[in-house]
Design a protein around this motif. Structure first.
Motif, PDB file in Angstrom:
ATOM      1  N   SER A   1       4.705  10.799 -11.383  1.00 23.39           N
ATOM      2  CA  SER A   1       4.491   9.472 -11.971  1.00 23.39           C
ATOM      3  C   SER A   1       3.840   8.507 -10.977  1.00 23.39           C
ATOM      4  CB  SER A   1       5.828   8.874 -12.413  1.00 23.39           C
ATOM      5  OG  SER A   1       6.344   9.631 -13.461  1.00 23.39           O
ATOM      6  N   ALA A   2       2.922   7.705 -11.476  1.00 23.17           N
ATOM      7  CA  ALA A   2       2.282   6.651 -10.674  1.00 23.17           C
ATOM      8  C   ALA A   2       1.757   5.606 -11.649  1.00 23.17           C
ATOM      9  CB  ALA A   2       1.137   7.237  -9.852  1.00 23.17           C
ATOM     10  N   THR A   3       1.336   4.455 -11.150  1.00 22.54           N
ATOM     11  CA  THR A   3       0.775   3.470 -12.068  1.00 22.54           C
ATOM     12  C   THR A   3      -0.575   3.963 -12.561  1.00 22.54           C
ATOM     13  OG1 THR A   3      -0.407   2.249 -10.370  1.00 22.54           O
ATOM     14  CG2 THR A   3       1.866   1.560 -10.828  1.00 22.54           C
ATOM     15  N   ASP A   4      -0.922   3.535 -13.763  1.00 23.39           N
ATOM     16  CA  ASP A   4      -2.199   3.942 -14.317  1.00 23.39           C
ATOM     17  C   ASP A   4      -3.349   3.442 -13.446  1.00 23.39           C
ATOM     18  OD1 ASP A   4      -2.853   5.414 -16.913  1.00 23.39           O
ATOM     19  OD2 ASP A   4      -4.388   3.853 -16.871  1.00 23.39           O
ATOM     20  N   ASP A   5      -3.192   2.285 -12.828  1.00 26.95           N
ATOM     21  CA  ASP A   5      -4.218   1.761 -11.915  1.00 26.95           C
ATOM     22  C   ASP A   5      -4.463   2.720 -10.758  1.00 26.95           C
ATOM     23  OD1 ASP A   5      -5.130  -0.516 -13.078  1.00 26.95           O
ATOM     24  OD2 ASP A   5      -3.754  -1.887 -12.030  1.00 26.95           O
TER      25      ASP A   5
ATOM     26  N   ALA B   1      -6.742  16.455  -1.995  1.00 31.54           N
ATOM     27  CA  ALA B   1      -5.363  16.005  -1.763  1.00 31.54           C
ATOM     28  C   ALA B   1      -5.341  14.682  -1.005  1.00 31.54           C
ATOM     29  CB  ALA B   1      -4.578  17.076  -1.017  1.00 31.54           C
ATOM     30  N   ALA B   2      -6.304  14.526  -0.085  1.00 30.89           N
ATOM     31  CA  ALA B   2      -6.358  13.290   0.709  1.00 30.89           C
ATOM     32  C   ALA B   2      -6.610  12.074  -0.186  1.00 30.89           C
ATOM     33  CB  ALA B   2      -7.443  13.403   1.777  1.00 30.89           C
ATOM     34  N   VAL B   3      -7.451  12.261  -1.226  1.00 28.36           N
ATOM     35  CA  VAL B   3      -7.729  11.148  -2.149  1.00 28.36           C
ATOM     36  C   VAL B   3      -6.465  10.727  -2.889  1.00 28.36           C
ATOM     37  CG1 VAL B   3      -8.986  10.482  -4.242  1.00 28.36           C
ATOM     38  CG2 VAL B   3     -10.166  11.729  -2.407  1.00 28.36           C
ATOM     39  N   PHE B   4      -5.709  11.715  -3.353  1.00 28.74           N
ATOM     40  CA  PHE B   4      -4.448  11.392  -4.039  1.00 28.74           C
ATOM     41  C   PHE B   4      -3.512  10.641  -3.087  1.00 28.74           C
ATOM     42  CE2 PHE B   4      -4.400  13.318  -8.215  1.00 28.74           C
ATOM     43  CZ  PHE B   4      -5.469  14.198  -8.168  1.00 28.74           C
TER      44      PHE B   4
ATOM     45  N   VAL C   1      -0.509   8.610  -4.813  1.00 28.09           N
ATOM     46  CA  VAL C   1      -0.181   9.435  -5.982  1.00 28.09           C
ATOM     47  C   VAL C   1       0.281  10.804  -5.509  1.00 28.09           C
ATOM     48  CG1 VAL C   1      -1.081  10.535  -8.055  1.00 28.09           C
ATOM     49  CG2 VAL C   1      -1.842   8.225  -7.431  1.00 28.09           C
ATOM     50  N   SER C   2       1.477  11.169  -5.904  1.00 28.20           N
ATOM     51  CA  SER C   2       2.044  12.435  -5.464  1.00 28.20           C
ATOM     52  C   SER C   2       1.662  13.545  -6.445  1.00 28.20           C
ATOM     53  CB  SER C   2       3.559  12.247  -5.342  1.00 28.20           C
ATOM     54  OG  SER C   2       4.213  13.453  -5.435  1.00 28.20           O
ATOM     55  N   ILE C   3       1.304  14.697  -5.895  1.00 26.07           N
ATOM     56  CA  ILE C   3       0.857  15.823  -6.721  1.00 26.07           C
ATOM     57  C   ILE C   3       2.041  16.716  -7.065  1.00 26.07           C
ATOM     58  CG2 ILE C   3      -0.516  17.958  -6.663  1.00 26.07           C
ATOM     59  CD1 ILE C   3      -2.570  16.460  -4.967  1.00 26.07           C
TER      60      ILE C   3
END
Lengths: 430, 430
Positions: A399-403, A368-371, A376-378
């Motif tokens: 939703s988040a950017t593909d990057d 979760a910390a990496v997200f 990036v929201s889970i």
């Protein structure tokens, strides 16, 4: 005008069917076009094949395609050879001479749509290509004309029948990719060399054409982010099923919220089963359109095949012939918006990620910390214990950017507690 | 041409939305039409209403619609008043004066489509009406143009959102007709007087327009066999469910096998759940087309609503404006085939019949004999014992003429052993 004289370039499955329909429906076509359509010549690669079964007057065949399109008495050229050359040169020659052109050539249009339209404008002739995208489905004319008063925001399409057949088999029968491909090949839905379909090249060409028309901006195949279905596993399909989704190869064309840029991509994605595209089975095609005023539209039908493709070509032929009889021209190529093509990294999307992880306290916190680090929201996490110290973690993001999503996956791969990133797939249609 | 000047007749929900889009998308519309579209006047019934919220320049409003369409500086008239008069007279006046017309008026087109097209031809103007059938769904242009090279054999449509909402509720929630209608009314999907929708008049007008375009023959509302959904019971819907089907109000336009006649009908029917139309939920519309070359196509989207209807109207406006800028005309009305309209009795269809019968030996034999007498072949019989001497018999037939089926049902009703004919519904889509 006594009659509209038509040259046919190519006499394979589609060309033969076009010739048949021209003959069999001659009276109907004449009534609709306002003049009889007359076959003036048929260009083929070789003359030594027996073509009696086509019913075409043998004297019409020629191997001199360049000569045929240069003839003064040809009003309209139908190109169903495919590929870039000699098709491009033949089409340009025909237009220079003042003939209108109907083609089913998606590769050429995706490579040089602007060039072909510019030539058509310059020479005052029509250029139609309904059959180039989604076969028999009337799609380009509705997008270009019926929706001309609206603002198209998004096009989501299943535009390749081969890959839809394969993924549908994997979903319904539970087979793996290789097995489903083999079956598709044995049934004639996939070619011996399936690269163009399976790797998404065919869908990418169609996506480029669709995006150009939908957003009035030039888009070429090279602008399309492309991923095929070769890496889709039975486990991916099962995982999609578990969350009420289905895996489809989608061609996605999107206008940015500020309408300044266009994103075009082809990749497998998980789609909820409640989405109208989820019910598109076998080798069928369908294109889902979201427009500001119209709302959600869908166009559905056979995406390939001799008769459907020939029917779509003939619809264009009748329109081009009618324009010729009425001394008018159909709508021109329209690239006035000239929007920037957005790189894939800027695309806003969602991910479904499966991780093989150690089954011990703190793993979820580390993941979760990496997200969080990448903003990036889970949305959901599902954990399944596999062995005595082994677990599978399935994460679906918001939703988040593909990057940001790509960077997240890279970092997850580097975590000690993550044994392997099992699969990564985008989630669409919600 | 400096600009294309547009008169708007009617400023209700759709008219207001048209004015908004004309203003908000002015640049896009100008680029697509080839000239700016300028609102020249808006005809309303009364001037004393506050229309500030529409954002329309107050000086444009007039109650003199006849004067507005007679003005020399009006190039294009949009008619969204509805109904036969004064719409018809206004449209004719506009065309006589040389203005092209875009209308959403299904009632008028179904009553006098040939007259309107003849006038448009005579005066050399365009007449477009995409919004008249299935709202935002691009349907008429694809049928008329994209499929011009094909032969349409059958059109099967869900073209009324109100009745689809009601039947969908009955199917998913199990509610009765009255209850589902009430809910549709409370949600704004059905009007206070739901007759036009529920009794199939709206769908019949649309069916007439569709049939005319599909088969190049004049078809009016009066040629359409029409039955509404008022008699559909929860038991019918449950019975359909039991055999894997769903009840839908269908508009069906069919070409006879010998292509000499056309049958057009609107009635509730049982449709297998595997049919693409079975998945059309809520107030959505969809039209399924079977054509010789194209195969099976479907067009899906919102069938009504201010924005979708306005979007469809504006698509036509852009096309008509572009034609005007290019001094050309779109496709003409086409009735060259002039096929006979087939009476309902000649229609070949299938029946699902529920009978309340005595539960004693010989009943099935007696019932079967009646079918045999009329040459109607039985596909399945299902018998369910209800009480100690009471049974329900459900018969699904093979194809037969509607006359033979009606006569069969009449005779069944007269049988001693048949206590009541509980329901009769046609079966389609197989």
């Amino acid at each position: 005008m006594a009659s509209v004289r038509v040259a046919l370039l190519g006499c394979g499955v589609v060309g033969t069917e076009i010739a048949r329909l021209l003959d069999e429906h001659a009276d109907d076509l004449a009534a609709r076009a306002g003049a009889p359509l007359e076959l003036a010549g048929v260009a083929v690669r070789r003359l030594d094949r027996d073509r009696t079964a086509t019913g075409i007057d043998p004297s019409l065949f020629t191997t001199d395609a360049a000569g045929l399109v240069s003839r003064d008495d040809v009003d309209l050229v139908i190109e169903v050879i495919g590929g870039i050359e000699p098709a491009r040169t033949l089409i340009h020659t025909a237009m220079e001479r003042g003939a209108s052109v109907v083609t089913a050539n998606k590769a050429l249009l995706a490579e040089d749509g602007v060039g072909l339209h510019t030539a058509a404008d310059k020479h005052g002739v029509d250029l139609y290509y309904e059959a180039a995208v989604a076969g028999a489905i009337p799609l380009l004319r509705p997008l270009r004309e019926s929706l001309a008063g609206d603002r198209i925001q998004r096009v989501l399409g299943i535009v390749n029948g081969t890959t839809n057949y394969i993924l549908d088999q994997m979903d319904s029968v539970g087979s793996g990719f290789a097995e489903a491909l083999e079956e598709a090949q044995s049934l004639g839905y996939a070619e011996a060399d399936p690269t163009a379909d399976v790797e998404g090249y065919d869908a990418a060409a169609k996506a480029a054409i669709l995006a150009g028309i939908a957003f009035h901006s030039p888009v070429g195949s090279g602008d399309v982010h492309r991923e095929g279905i070769g890496d889709v596993t039975a486990a991916d399909v099962a995982s999609a099923k578990a969350m009420g989704s289905v895996v489809k190869l989608l061609a996605i064309c999107e206008l940015s919220d500020d309408a300044t840029s266009v994103g075009v991509r082809v990749h497998p994605a998980m789609l909820p089963r409640t989405h109208p595209l989820a019910g598109v089975h076998g080798a069928y095609n369908a294109v889902f359109v979201e427009a500001e005023a119209a709302g959600q539209l869908m166009f559905y039908g056979p995406g390939a095949g001799g008769a459907p493709t020939a029917g779509a070509v003939l619809g264009d032929v009748v329109t081009a012939a009618r324009n010729r009889v009425g001394a008018s021209l159909g709508p021109r190529g329209s690239w006035y918006a000239d929007r920037r093509t957005r790189p894939m990294g800027e695309t806003v999307t969602r991910y479904h990620i499966s991780l093989d992880v150690d089954d011990r306290p703190g793993v979820l916190a580390a993941v979760a910390a990496v997200f969080a680090e990448h903003g990036v929201s889970i949305e959901t996490v599902r954990q399944r214990v596999e062995g005595h110290d082994d677990a599978e973690l399935v994460v679906v993001t918001h939703s988040a950017t593909d990057d940001a999503l790509t960077a997240t996956v890279d970092d997850l791969d580097g975590l000690d507690t993550v044994r392997a990133v099992l699969s990564v797939m985008r989630v669409e249609g919600e």
